[in-house]
Design an enzyme around this catalytic site. Structure first.
Site, PDB file in Angstrom:
ATOM      1  CE  LYS A 124      33.297  40.458  44.702  1.00 26.52           C
ATOM      2  NZ  LYS A 124      32.643  40.640  44.162  1.00 26.52           N
TER       3      LYS A 124
ATOM      4  NE  ARG B  47      33.618  34.784  43.072  1.00 22.18           N
ATOM      5  CZ  ARG B  47      33.332  35.833  42.966  1.00 22.18           C
ATOM      6  NH1 ARG B  47      34.776  35.940  41.629  1.00 22.18           N
ATOM      7  NH2 ARG B  47      33.034  36.531  41.523  1.00 22.18           N
TER       8      ARG B  47
ATOM      9  NE  ARG C 124      29.757  44.848  36.402  1.00 21.91           N
ATOM     10  CZ  ARG C 124      29.833  44.258  37.329  1.00 21.91           C
ATOM     11  NH1 ARG C 124      31.758  44.585  38.315  1.00 21.91           N
ATOM     12  NH2 ARG C 124      29.516  42.892  37.364  1.00 21.91           N
TER      13      ARG C 124
ATOM     14  NE  ARG D 121      31.535  41.149  34.518  1.00 18.46           N
ATOM     15  CZ  ARG D 121      31.953  41.232  35.265  1.00 18.46           C
ATOM     16  NH1 ARG D 121      32.420  41.892  36.364  1.00 18.46           N
ATOM     17  NH2 ARG D 121      31.137  40.068  36.830  1.00 18.46           N
TER      18      ARG D 121
ATOM     19  NE  ARG E   7      27.893  37.980  38.636  1.00 18.41           N
ATOM     20  CZ  ARG E   7      28.189  39.298  38.144  1.00 18.41           C
ATOM     21  NH1 ARG E   7      27.465  39.617  37.347  1.00 18.41           N
ATOM     22  NH2 ARG E   7      29.226  40.241  38.723  1.00 18.41           N
TER      23      ARG E   7
HETATM   24  P1  AP5 Z   1      32.997  46.640  40.251  1.00 17.71           P
HETATM   25  O1  AP5 Z   1      33.396  47.053  41.246  1.00 17.71           O
HETATM   26  O2  AP5 Z   1      32.867  46.157  39.163  1.00 17.71           O
HETATM   27  O3  AP5 Z   1      32.001  45.219  41.843  1.00 17.71           O
HETATM   28  P2  AP5 Z   1      32.327  44.089  41.720  1.00 17.71           P
HETATM   29  O4  AP5 Z   1      32.217  43.884  43.281  1.00 17.71           O
HETATM   30  O5  AP5 Z   1      34.562  43.499  41.726  1.00 17.71           O
HETATM   31  O6  AP5 Z   1      31.924  43.234  40.923  1.00 17.71           O
HETATM   32  P3  AP5 Z   1      32.341  42.037  40.227  1.00 17.71           P
HETATM   33  O7  AP5 Z   1      30.745  41.762  39.521  1.00 17.71           O
HETATM   34  O8  AP5 Z   1      32.926  42.012  39.368  1.00 17.71           O
HETATM   35  O9  AP5 Z   1      32.312  41.074  41.023  1.00 17.71           O
HETATM   36  P4  AP5 Z   1      31.950  39.512  40.315  1.00 17.71           P
HETATM   37  O10 AP5 Z   1      32.644  39.074  41.889  1.00 17.71           O
HETATM   38  O11 AP5 Z   1      30.859  38.920  40.641  1.00 17.71           O
HETATM   39  O12 AP5 Z   1      32.184  38.542  39.490  1.00 17.71           O
HETATM   40  P5  AP5 Z   1      34.057  38.563  38.731  1.00 17.71           P
HETATM   41  O13 AP5 Z   1      34.602  39.126  37.798  1.00 17.71           O
HETATM   42  O14 AP5 Z   1      34.532  38.470  40.283  1.00 17.71           O
HETATM   43  O15 AP5 Z   1      31.322  47.499  41.484  1.00 17.71           O
HETATM   44  C1  AP5 Z   1      30.486  47.200  40.564  1.00 17.71           C
HETATM   45  C2  AP5 Z   1      29.134  48.271  40.117  1.00 17.71           C
HETATM   46  O16 AP5 Z   1      29.202  49.757  40.766  1.00 17.71           O
HETATM   47  C3  AP5 Z   1      30.140  49.458  38.880  1.00 17.71           C
HETATM   48  O17 AP5 Z   1      29.311  49.822  38.452  1.00 17.71           O
HETATM   49  C4  AP5 Z   1      30.290  50.185  39.629  1.00 17.71           C
HETATM   50  O18 AP5 Z   1      30.857  51.503  39.237  1.00 17.71           O
HETATM   51  C5  AP5 Z   1      29.368  50.172  40.585  1.00 17.71           C
HETATM   52  N1  AP5 Z   1      29.933  50.906  42.156  1.00 17.71           N
HETATM   53  C6  AP5 Z   1      31.665  50.870  42.865  1.00 17.71           C
HETATM   54  N2  AP5 Z   1      31.123  50.768  44.147  1.00 17.71           N
HETATM   55  C7  AP5 Z   1      29.758  51.821  44.364  1.00 17.71           C
HETATM   56  C8  AP5 Z   1      29.765  52.884  45.377  1.00 17.71           C
HETATM   57  N3  AP5 Z   1      29.718  52.675  46.821  1.00 17.71           N
HETATM   58  N4  AP5 Z   1      28.738  53.342  44.699  1.00 17.71           N
HETATM   59  C9  AP5 Z   1      28.355  53.309  43.945  1.00 17.71           C
HETATM   60  N5  AP5 Z   1      28.035  52.745  43.035  1.00 17.71           N
HETATM   61  C10 AP5 Z   1      29.392  51.930  43.327  1.00 17.71           C
HETATM   62  O19 AP5 Z   1      33.651  36.905  38.496  1.00 17.71           O
HETATM   63  C11 AP5 Z   1      32.885  36.797  36.905  1.00 17.71           C
HETATM   64  C12 AP5 Z   1      32.851  35.333  37.069  1.00 17.71           C
HETATM   65  O20 AP5 Z   1      34.087  34.413  37.043  1.00 17.71           O
HETATM   66  C13 AP5 Z   1      32.308  34.956  38.194  1.00 17.71           C
HETATM   67  O21 AP5 Z   1      30.716  34.703  38.066  1.00 17.71           O
HETATM   68  C14 AP5 Z   1      32.525  33.408  38.233  1.00 17.71           C
HETATM   69  O22 AP5 Z   1      31.586  32.578  37.096  1.00 17.71           O
HETATM   70  C15 AP5 Z   1      34.148  33.250  37.993  1.00 17.71           C
HETATM   71  N6  AP5 Z   1      35.083  33.081  39.002  1.00 17.71           N
HETATM   72  C16 AP5 Z   1      35.677  34.460  39.438  1.00 17.71           C
HETATM   73  N7  AP5 Z   1      36.236  34.166  40.318  1.00 17.71           N
HETATM   74  C17 AP5 Z   1      36.288  33.197  41.049  1.00 17.71           C
HETATM   75  C18 AP5 Z   1      36.863  32.049  41.744  1.00 17.71           C
HETATM   76  N8  AP5 Z   1      37.349  32.442  42.843  1.00 17.71           N
HETATM   77  N9  AP5 Z   1      36.238  30.600  41.914  1.00 17.71           N
HETATM   78  C19 AP5 Z   1      34.975  30.601  40.684  1.00 17.71           C
HETATM   79  N10 AP5 Z   1      34.905  31.131  39.941  1.00 17.71           N
HETATM   80  C20 AP5 Z   1      35.202  32.595  39.375  1.00 17.71           C
END
Ligand code: AP5
Length: 221
Positions: free
Chosen positions: A13, A88, A122, A155, A166
């Protein structure tokens, strides 16, 4: 143009939201980044959400909705924005409905094993939010951000146990939103298993289709 990038942890994402932000000139609004920044700066919000992030649990809806509504009311979001990691829960989706009407929800679909490999490999820049992968998307100089020259970090919530937690939380609380947006006719599935550019091309195509549908005479986007 108001876009939602949807998908399980590590689906890509953030990677895609950054590319879309560059291409369309609208900001990426990433809940995870906003919350991690608050934790790093030890703000009142950061102190409240730290425990949730550490455990891979979702923060409380009221808090998260407040963070997002404040962020999207800033001037840079006037022309639109890309929501990454929000909504979410059903509560968040209903709150978003009250805030605005989104144009498109892009649901990135990736196999479970690949999600874990992507998360564990990552590496992130805490300053600019750039995302790399040790194998799939390495920076030019190992361990160093190409934008800022700073040392990349892993992270805390990218340890395998927390990643699996997660994923569980995603399946229980977030995945039901897929049907919610599908029924509204807003959702498009994106095959996330290909390379970063292949995934990006699908998104650009989906966006150009909704832009065409909303072309002048139909209101525009
Ligand atoms: P990346 O682009 O970082 O993936 P992502 O989907 O953004 O992953 P996140 O882990 O950041 O999402 P998340 O939803 O768990 O965490 P968030 O930070 O939102 O890509 C991942 C890896 O793959 C990278 O190394 C990249 O280079 C590689 N990659 C990407 N595309 C690729 C491809 N096509 N092929 C190969 N490799 C690829 O949330 C963290 C925490 O915050 C949550 O756990 C929660 O505690 C809190 N939180 C966040 N939002 C909310 C909400 N709305 N409500 C409540 N709590 C929340």
């Amino acid at each position: 143009m108001k876009l939602v990038i949807f998908g399980p942890p590590s689906a890509g994402k953030g990677t895609q939201a950054q590319k879309l932000a560059q291409r369309y000139g609208i900001p990426q609004v990433a809940t995870g980044d906003l919350l991690r920044k608050a934790v790093a700066e030890k703000t009142p919000l950061g102190l409240k959400v730290k425990e949730y992030l550490d455990k891979g649990k979702l923060g409380p809806d009221d808090l998260i909705v407040k963070v997002i509504s404040e962020r999207v009311s800033k001037p840079d979001c006037k022309k639109g924005y890309i929501l990454d990691g929000f909504p979410r829960t059903m509560g968040q989706a209903k709150a978003l409905d009250k805030m605005t009407e989104v144009d498109l929800v892009m649901n990135i679909v990736v196999d479970l094993d690949e999600l874990v490999e992507r998360a564990v490999g990552r590496r992130t820049c805490l300053k600019c939010g750039a995302v790399y992968h040790v194998k799939f998307n390495p920076p030019m100089n190992e361990g160093i951000c190409e934008n800022c020259g700073l040392k990349l970090i892993q992270r805390d919530d990218d340890k395998e146990d927390t990643v699996r937690n997660r994923l569980k939380v995603y399946h229980e609380q977030t995945a039901p939103l897929i049907e919610y947006y599908r029924q509204k006719g807003k959702l498009v599935d994106i095959v996330g298993g290909g390379g970063i550019e292949v995934v990006f091309a699908q998104m650009v195509k989906a966006i150009s289709q909704i832009k065409q549908r909303a072309s002048p005479g139909h209101g525009g986007l």
